[in-house]
Design a protein around this motif. Structure first.
Motif: not given
Length: 149
Positions: A51-56, A141-149
């Protein structure tokens, strides 16, 4: 962001490195192996911040990867490790992960993340794995991605 796919994609990216003649071929796995064929890169532990951004819309993972090199002779092993930890060049894990980011507007890690970044190298030292001693290091290693996937 599915961690299984992310781990495998990081290992696939690492396979792109080309080691100097006589150093062998880098083997890579997305998981900590029971036994290794050195030199070997693998994805070990990780943490995920949800939840780094609203709505997962965004999760962030920090993965600890390791690279281990056999100590056929101490100096040769350390030189091989230095090439793997270099910021550029054909044997550079950093360059391999930069290439896995994709181009502008493309997803990273073959579509499994929004971005990937090798943050730092740490703990360059001797490691024991399954009773054998290797020279190695940890790569964060840092990875960011969509939490809804």
């Amino acid at each position: 962001m599915q961690m299984e796919a992310v781990r495998e994609a990081i290992a696939n990216a690492a396979r792109a490195v080309v080691l100097p003649s006589g150093a062998g071929r880098l083997t890579c796995t997305g998981y900590t192996p029971d036994s290794i064929t050195a030199p070997h890169f693998f994805v070990a532990e990780y943490t995920v911040t949800y939840d780094k951004a609203f709505g997962r819309a965004c999760d962030e993972a920090e993965l600890t990867c390791r690279v281990l090199v056999a100590r056929s002779d101490d100096q040769t092993a350390q030189r091989t490790l230095d090439k793997l930890l270099s910021g550029s060049g054909p044997a550079s894990l950093k360059a391999a992960l930069v290439a896995a980011r994709g181009g502008p507007g493309e997803e990273a890690l073959d579509g499994h993340a929004d971005d990937v970044h090798l943050e730092r190298v740490q703990s360059v030292r001797w490691y024991e794995h399954q009773g054998t001693t290797y020279v190695g290091a940890e790569l964060i290693v840092t990875v960011i991605g969509d939490g809804r996937d």
